[in-house]
Scaffold this motif. Structure first.
Motif, mmCIF file in Angstrom:
data_model
loop_
_atom_site.group_PDB
_atom_site.id
_atom_site.type_symbol
_atom_site.label_atom_id
_atom_site.label_comp_id
_atom_site.label_asym_id
_atom_site.label_seq_id
_atom_site.Cartn_x
_atom_site.Cartn_y
_atom_site.Cartn_z
ATOM 1 N N GLY A 97 -1.146 3.889 11.867
ATOM 2 C CA GLY A 97 -1.329 4.467 10.536
ATOM 3 C C GLY A 97 -0.592 3.767 9.421
ATOM 4 O O GLY A 97 -0.542 4.284 8.294
ATOM 5 N N ALA A 100 -1.278 4.201 5.560
ATOM 6 C CA ALA A 100 -1.763 5.530 5.189
ATOM 7 C C ALA A 100 -0.788 6.225 4.246
ATOM 8 O O ALA A 100 -1.194 6.938 3.320
ATOM 9 C CB ALA A 100 -1.979 6.387 6.436
ATOM 10 N N THR A 101 0.517 6.035 4.473
ATOM 11 C CA THR A 101 1.554 6.589 3.604
ATOM 12 C C THR A 101 2.656 5.538 3.429
ATOM 13 O O THR A 101 2.859 4.696 4.307
ATOM 14 C CB THR A 101 2.187 7.871 4.188
ATOM 15 O OG1 THR A 101 2.928 7.535 5.379
ATOM 16 C CG2 THR A 101 1.132 8.912 4.516
ATOM 17 N N PRO A 102 3.387 5.613 2.320
ATOM 18 C CA PRO A 102 4.495 4.665 2.132
ATOM 19 C C PRO A 102 5.534 4.752 3.247
ATOM 20 O O PRO A 102 6.115 3.728 3.635
ATOM 21 C CB PRO A 102 5.083 5.081 0.782
ATOM 22 C CG PRO A 102 3.943 5.710 0.053
ATOM 23 C CD PRO A 102 3.159 6.439 1.110
ATOM 24 N N TYR A 103 5.781 5.966 3.770
ATOM 25 C CA TYR A 103 6.792 6.129 4.812
ATOM 26 C C TYR A 103 6.407 5.381 6.083
ATOM 27 O O TYR A 103 7.241 4.713 6.707
ATOM 28 C CB TYR A 103 6.997 7.608 5.110
ATOM 29 C CG TYR A 103 8.071 7.895 6.153
ATOM 30 C CD1 TYR A 103 9.344 7.357 6.037
ATOM 31 C CD2 TYR A 103 7.799 8.706 7.254
ATOM 32 C CE1 TYR A 103 10.324 7.612 6.981
ATOM 33 C CE2 TYR A 103 8.774 8.973 8.209
ATOM 34 C CZ TYR A 103 10.035 8.421 8.060
ATOM 35 O OH TYR A 103 10.997 8.672 9.009
ATOM 36 N N ARG A 104 5.149 5.471 6.462
ATOM 37 C CA ARG A 104 4.699 4.757 7.662
ATOM 38 C C ARG A 104 4.827 3.244 7.476
ATOM 39 O O ARG A 104 5.295 2.529 8.372
ATOM 40 C CB ARG A 104 3.234 5.093 7.977
ATOM 41 C CG ARG A 104 3.050 6.414 8.645
ATOM 42 C CD ARG A 104 1.594 6.693 8.963
ATOM 43 N NE ARG A 104 1.516 8.033 9.514
ATOM 44 C CZ ARG A 104 1.688 8.316 10.786
ATOM 45 N NH1 ARG A 104 1.901 7.346 11.653
ATOM 46 N NH2 ARG A 104 1.619 9.548 11.211
ATOM 47 N N THR A 105 4.398 2.784 6.335
ATOM 48 C CA THR A 105 4.447 1.343 6.086
ATOM 49 C C THR A 105 5.891 0.845 6.068
ATOM 50 O O THR A 105 6.216 -0.174 6.692
ATOM 51 C CB THR A 105 3.758 1.011 4.752
ATOM 52 O OG1 THR A 105 2.446 1.602 4.742
ATOM 53 C CG2 THR A 105 3.624 -0.494 4.573
ATOM 54 N N SER A 106 6.759 1.556 5.369
ATOM 55 C CA SER A 106 8.158 1.125 5.281
ATOM 56 C C SER A 106 8.853 1.229 6.630
ATOM 57 O O SER A 106 9.714 0.402 6.949
ATOM 58 C CB SER A 106 8.908 1.949 4.232
ATOM 59 O OG SER A 106 8.986 3.318 4.598
ATOM 60 N N THR A 107 8.476 2.206 7.441
ATOM 61 C CA THR A 107 9.073 2.332 8.773
ATOM 62 C C THR A 107 8.687 1.153 9.656
ATOM 63 O O THR A 107 9.523 0.579 10.360
ATOM 64 C CB THR A 107 8.642 3.648 9.436
ATOM 65 O OG1 THR A 107 9.180 4.752 8.689
ATOM 66 C CG2 THR A 107 9.147 3.733 10.867
ATOM 67 N N GLU A 126 -3.793 -1.715 9.711
ATOM 68 C CA GLU A 126 -2.356 -1.538 9.955
ATOM 69 C C GLU A 126 -1.598 -2.851 9.777
ATOM 70 O O GLU A 126 -0.574 -2.900 9.083
ATOM 71 C CB GLU A 126 -2.152 -0.980 11.363
ATOM 72 C CG GLU A 126 -2.644 0.445 11.517
ATOM 73 C CD GLU A 126 -2.872 0.878 12.955
ATOM 74 O OE1 GLU A 126 -3.054 2.078 13.185
ATOM 75 O OE2 GLU A 126 -2.885 -0.003 13.856
ATOM 76 N N ASN A 129 -1.648 -4.019 6.026
ATOM 77 C CA ASN A 129 -0.783 -3.260 5.128
ATOM 78 C C ASN A 129 0.690 -3.581 5.343
ATOM 79 O O ASN A 129 1.468 -3.646 4.388
ATOM 80 C CB ASN A 129 -1.047 -1.769 5.287
ATOM 81 C CG ASN A 129 -2.242 -1.296 4.489
ATOM 82 O OD1 ASN A 129 -2.169 -1.132 3.281
ATOM 83 N ND2 ASN A 129 -3.374 -1.101 5.160
ATOM 84 N N LYS A 138 -7.977 5.212 6.676
ATOM 85 C CA LYS A 138 -8.243 6.642 6.502
ATOM 86 C C LYS A 138 -7.532 7.384 7.622
ATOM 87 O O LYS A 138 -7.873 7.222 8.791
ATOM 88 C CB LYS A 138 -9.746 6.919 6.552
ATOM 89 C CG LYS A 138 -10.106 8.404 6.398
ATOM 90 C CD LYS A 138 -11.620 8.597 6.464
ATOM 91 C CE LYS A 138 -11.995 10.074 6.314
ATOM 92 N NZ LYS A 138 -13.463 10.265 6.417
#
Length: 266
Positions: A97, A100-107, A126, A129, A138
């Motif tokens: 994911g 999908a959200t900034p938190y997921r990407t930054s993690t 994935e 990004n 999505k």
């Protein structure tokens, strides 16, 4: 790398039965454990910060999957990842994911920065990004994109210093220099949750017994792709039946089956 080399790796997995330490998401835990067992590996799911380092030290590989994130889980992943690095145990990251959200990407980016990850396995959205490229996602699933997955995999491999596996209709493996493309698999994989996550964990089993990352990834994808094709032949497009058939085929198919059915894409 010859097809026969990749095909032979499943025999080594079954002989060694490597312990694969999974810090994965709550949606797929049972399916992942059963898939590893079916393939001949040994799964363990340990998430507590107090024990992950000790568990890693007795494992053959560590799989980090960010599908259901919490702060404590991320902290445990960092602890486990650093312990794996100290022990020279391969680390596989599945950035579920990301985008999908900034938190997921930054993690995902944090894990790649703080842990020496040897394998990064995800869908095109994935991987794109995380690498700062545009690709629509999505929920935790990639939508259709117009990007070139071969170029994406090479760029990401160079950016993160690891072997990158971009999975989709055509799977691409790259270490930034060499690239392999495989056309095995079946569309029904996208209709059963956790099939990508299971592939990442199976990659852990192959990484545990093969030091060459490109060959380990080649063997894991060929094994999984051929197993999914054979499973689909038995279920008449029924996703519920496919899940069981896939577990059966992960246990049943031989190196010879894989060698005869690997579909390399030019």
């Amino acid at each position: 790398m010859e097809k026969s080399q990749a095909a032979a790796l499943i025999t080594k997995v079954r002989e060694a039965s490597p312990l694969v330490h999974n810090i994965t998401n709550t949606v797929v835990t049972n399916f992942t454990a059963n898939g590893l067992l079916a393939a001949g590996a040994s799964p363990v799911m340990a998430y507590a910060k107090e024990e992950v380092a000790d568990m890693v030290k007795i494992s053959g590989a560590l799989v980090l999957n960010i599908g259901t994130l919490t702060k404590d889980l991320v902290d445990a992943m960092i602890i486990a990842g650093k312990a794996a690095n100290e022990m020279h145990i391969p680390v596989i990251l599945d950035p579920v994911g990301a985008g999908a959200t900034p938190y997921r990407t930054s993690t995902a980016r944090r894990l790649l920065k703080e842990v020496d990850v040897q394998y990064l396995r995800g869908n095109a959205a994935e991987i794109a990004n995380i690498a700062g490229k545009q690709w629509t996602i999505k929920g935790v699933d990639a939508t259709e994109g117009e990007g070139n997955t071969e170029i994406l995999s090479k760029k990401a491999a160079k950016m993160f210093g690891c072997t990158v596996i971009v999975t989709g209709a055509i799977d691409v493996i790259s270490n930034g220099e060499a690239t392999l493309k495989l056309g095995n698999g079946h569309p029904i994989l996208t209709r059963v949750t956790g099939t990508g996550c299971l592939l990442s964990s199976l990659l852990g089993a192959f990484a545990a017994i093969e030091e060459n990352p490109m060959l380990a990834a080649y063997g894991a994808l060929a094994f999984y792709g051929v197993a999914s094709e054979k499973a689909a032949d038995h279920i008449e497009n029924r996703p519920g039946d496919f899940q069981i058939a896939l577990l059966n085929q992960l246990s049943l198919i031989s190196s010879e089956d894989i060698d005869a059915n690997i579909h390399l894409v030019p």
